[in-house]
Design a protein around this motif. Structure first.
Motif, PDB file in Angstrom:
ATOM      1  N   HIS A  76       0.820  -1.210   0.000  1.00 62.45           N
ATOM      2  CA  HIS A  76       0.000   0.000   0.000  1.00 62.45           C
ATOM      3  C   HIS A  76       0.858   1.266   0.000  1.00 62.45           C
ATOM      4  O   HIS A  76       0.824   2.048  -0.947  1.00 62.45           O
ATOM      5  CB  HIS A  76      -0.943   0.008   1.203  1.00 62.45           C
ATOM      6  N   TYR A  77       1.638   1.472   1.079  1.00 65.12           N
ATOM      7  CA  TYR A  77       2.316   2.753   1.251  1.00 65.12           C
ATOM      8  C   TYR A  77       3.559   2.854   0.370  1.00 65.12           C
ATOM      9  O   TYR A  77       3.765   3.858  -0.334  1.00 65.12           O
ATOM     10  CB  TYR A  77       2.659   2.980   2.720  1.00 65.12           C
ATOM     11  N   VAL A  78       4.418   1.827   0.393  1.00 67.08           N
ATOM     12  CA  VAL A  78       5.619   1.850  -0.450  1.00 67.08           C
ATOM     13  C   VAL A  78       5.216   1.872  -1.921  1.00 67.08           C
ATOM     14  O   VAL A  78       5.761   2.651  -2.718  1.00 67.08           O
ATOM     15  CB  VAL A  78       6.533   0.640  -0.145  1.00 67.08           C
ATOM     16  N   ASP A  79       4.271   1.022  -2.301  1.00 66.37           N
ATOM     17  CA  ASP A  79       3.830   0.981  -3.692  1.00 66.37           C
ATOM     18  C   ASP A  79       3.338   2.349  -4.143  1.00 66.37           C
ATOM     19  O   ASP A  79       3.616   2.788  -5.260  1.00 66.37           O
ATOM     20  CB  ASP A  79       2.725  -0.061  -3.835  1.00 66.37           C
ATOM     21  N   SER A  80       2.600   3.045  -3.280  1.00 64.30           N
ATOM     22  CA  SER A  80       2.121   4.385  -3.625  1.00 64.30           C
ATOM     23  C   SER A  80       3.274   5.361  -3.808  1.00 64.30           C
ATOM     24  O   SER A  80       3.320   6.124  -4.777  1.00 64.30           O
ATOM     25  CB  SER A  80       1.174   4.902  -2.524  1.00 64.30           C
ATOM     26  N   LEU A  81       4.219   5.330  -2.895  1.00 61.63           N
ATOM     27  CA  LEU A  81       5.294   6.323  -2.889  1.00 61.63           C
ATOM     28  C   LEU A  81       6.377   6.049  -3.923  1.00 61.63           C
ATOM     29  O   LEU A  81       7.119   6.963  -4.301  1.00 61.63           O
ATOM     30  CB  LEU A  81       5.898   6.417  -1.487  1.00 61.63           C
ATOM     31  N   LEU A  82       6.490   4.812  -4.401  1.00 63.70           N
ATOM     32  CA  LEU A  82       7.494   4.519  -5.420  1.00 63.70           C
ATOM     33  C   LEU A  82       7.213   5.246  -6.731  1.00 63.70           C
ATOM     34  O   LEU A  82       8.118   5.422  -7.551  1.00 63.70           O
ATOM     35  CB  LEU A  82       7.570   3.007  -5.670  1.00 63.70           C
ATOM     36  N   THR A  83       5.976   5.681  -6.928  1.00 62.85           N
ATOM     37  CA  THR A  83       5.674   6.442  -8.144  1.00 62.85           C
ATOM     38  C   THR A  83       6.496   7.718  -8.223  1.00 62.85           C
ATOM     39  O   THR A  83       6.787   8.213  -9.318  1.00 62.85           O
ATOM     40  CB  THR A  83       4.175   6.801  -8.196  1.00 62.85           C
ATOM     41  N   LEU A  84       6.911   8.249  -7.068  1.00 61.77           N
ATOM     42  CA  LEU A  84       7.670   9.501  -7.044  1.00 61.77           C
ATOM     43  C   LEU A  84       9.075   9.334  -7.610  1.00 61.77           C
ATOM     44  O   LEU A  84       9.752  10.316  -7.895  1.00 61.77           O
ATOM     45  CB  LEU A  84       7.731  10.047  -5.618  1.00 61.77           C
ATOM     46  N   ARG A  85       9.536   8.081  -7.766  1.00 59.56           N
ATOM     47  CA  ARG A  85      10.831   7.848  -8.410  1.00 59.56           C
ATOM     48  C   ARG A  85      10.772   8.173  -9.896  1.00 59.56           C
ATOM     49  O   ARG A  85      11.793   8.473 -10.516  1.00 59.56           O
ATOM     50  CB  ARG A  85      11.258   6.392  -8.247  1.00 59.56           C
TER      51      ARG A  85
END
Length: 501
Positions: A76-85
């Motif tokens: 949930h959280y990591v998957d969401s935030l990895l888009t910022l890469r």
């Protein structure tokens, strides 16, 4: 209803024994760091608080089928935030089919400058999202409680979708609400090539594939794709929904292109409390507020304000004010970029001590800050206050900043006009004042019928009210004072829980 008790910054809790990592704020930080995601301490606090809310509400709302702590963090959280890469977030950005706030809430925590719109049609989840935004103190966030489609009121720079539907279907749904150059960001699994091929066949005239990133969530075998489309500067084909949304408007339309236009001058006057009082009308802004008012208080709506390219009103009895973009921007003081509602304000009768008092709490408000006025009216509605008496010092409740803070509560609570706080004397019913030197607010029951008086921001209570009953909000040592509207909200919460004696 609220799904949560008082906010608690506990650091570690023990949950299911089979979970391999002890859940807690510190474990959350470890997992984020291992995945290459760096957040500030405040952002980690917010993400941990969101996780606790999600866990607390999940048994009731079935927000996620993932229960293992590590899996929730990674999927949930990591998957969401990895888009910022791979992408910089456009703003405003719609989280399409947000559900419990994924990916929108983690992205908002990581990029607080982004104007985030959480689009979710299910009412219980809309309520959950509103509570999350309020509890975490997220600013510049709106909850759009409808399914995103061609009838969305306005255009945005970006939409992000987390496996809501197939790519071609989603492109059709967002074509009307994405401005030229805007981006549609898809969070997909690895097997989306057929969808990309179909989108190329059916949507290449209106969208171009801007980027396609394949990656794996660190420490797992979970493969992901981030597929980004750019909206081209062309007209999208009209589907049935868009055709309905853009049908000919049969009501009155006023085109306004000049600052000297008398109607524009009137509308501009409504940006001040004096103007609202003079004309008996107000401008409401914000997708959530305007949607709720249209649904619940449609009889109050008299006008619909957009720029020249904005969508038509839903009701032909409303006047449609179509403004040139610079003029609309001036009226859209909150920067929502969405249609504004012109409403008739309710009458505010004069309060008199001689008239019958309703049972419960009558709240007396002298706040000069419009946002405090709006916030306390919203709290009054939430805790069942039968009426709010706005003292002479108070800002107008339909001032743009006040109405944005209060929302539909402006129409849900009886508002009355009172005297100056300096002229407010003890009456035939007890007046209880909030004051730092009073007794604890919860030390004794409240009377069945009483008035609660809050002092001015800064000066506090006038001398004549200091001679009566006073109660205080207990605070941690070293803290000088609470915001006045917050103090009132705490007192009203205590009253609503304990009731009269």
């Amino acid at each position: 209803m609220s799904f949560f008790g008082p906010f608690s910054r506990q650091v570690d809790v023990v949950v299911d024994e089979e979970e391999s990592l002890r859940p807690g704020r510190s474990a959350l930080e470890v997992l984020m760091t291992q995945c290459g995601i760096t957040l500030s301490s405040e952002q980690l606090d917010a993400l941990w608080a969101y996780h606790q809310m999600l866990r607390a509400a999940n048994p009731i709302l079935n927000l996620t089928r993932i229960h293992n702590f590590e899996n929730m963090v990674l999927k949930h959280y990591v998957d969401s935030l990895l888009t910022l890469r791979f992408v910089e977030l456009p703003s405003p950005l719609i989280d399409m089919g947000s559900g419990p706030g994924l990916p929108g809430v983690p992205l908002k925590i990581a990029r607080p400058e982004t104007h985030m719109i959480l689009a979710e049609p299910r009412a219980a989840r809309v309520e959950f999202l509103g509570q999350v935004c309020e509890r975490l103190g997220l600013k510049d966030v709106e909850v759009y409680g409808r399914k995103l489609g061609a009838d969305y009121p306005g255009r945005v720079k970006g939409v992000i979708s987390r496996a809501v539907a197939a790519i071609p279907e989603t492109l059709e749904r967002v074509a009307a609400c994405l401005e030229p150059g805007g981006r549609m960001i898809f969070m997909k699994g690895p097997g989306c090539d057929p969808e990309i091929a179909e989108a190329e066949r059916t949507w290449s005239d209106h969208f171009r594939l801007a980027s396609d990133h394949a990656y794996t969530i660190p420490g797992t075998t979970h493969d992901r794709r981030l597929v980004v489309y750019e909206r081209l500067d062309t007209d999208a084909p009209r589907g049935a929904a868009e055709a309905r949304a853009s049908r000919a408007f049969d009501g009155p339309v006023r085109e306004i292109t000049s600052e000297s236009n008398p109607t524009y001058r009137l509308l501009s006057d409504l940006l001040t409390g004096r103007g609202v009082r003079k004309h008996g009308q107000a401008i409401l802004a914000g997708l959530r507020i305007t949607s709720e008012v249209q649904e619940k208080f449609a009889d109050r709506v008299v006008g619909w304000i957009t720029d020249a390219s904005g969508p038509a009103p839903a009701d032909a009895s409303w006047t449609w004010y179509r403004l040139s973009p610079p003029l609309f921007k001036t009226l859209d003081v909150a920067g929502t970029r969405a249609p504004l509602l012109l409403v008739a304000t309710p009458e505010t009768p004069a309060w008199s001590d001689d008239a019958p008092w309703p049972e419960g709490c009558t709240l007396f408000v002298p706040f000069q800050d419009p946002e405090n006025v709006g916030a306390v009216i919203r709290s009054a509605a939430a805790f069942g206050v039968p009426r709010v008496v706005l003292l002479q010092e108070a800002a107008h409740p339909f001032h743009p900043r006040s109405s944005r803070a209060a929302g539909p509560a402006l129409f849900q609570t009886q508002l009355m006009a009172g005297p100056s706080v300096h002229a407010l004397e003890s009456s035939r019913y007890p007046l209880i004042s909030l004051d730092a030197s009073g007794d604890d607010v919860g030390a004794s029951p409240f009377p069945p019928t009483f008035g609660l008086v809050v002092g001015l921001e800064g000066p506090g209570l006038p001398q004549q009210l200091r001679r009566g009953e006073r109660r205080r909000i207990a605070m941690a040592p070293g803290v000088e004072s609470l915001n006045a509207a917050t103090s009132a909200a705490v007192a009203l919460y205590v009253w609503s829980r304990r009731g009269g004696g």
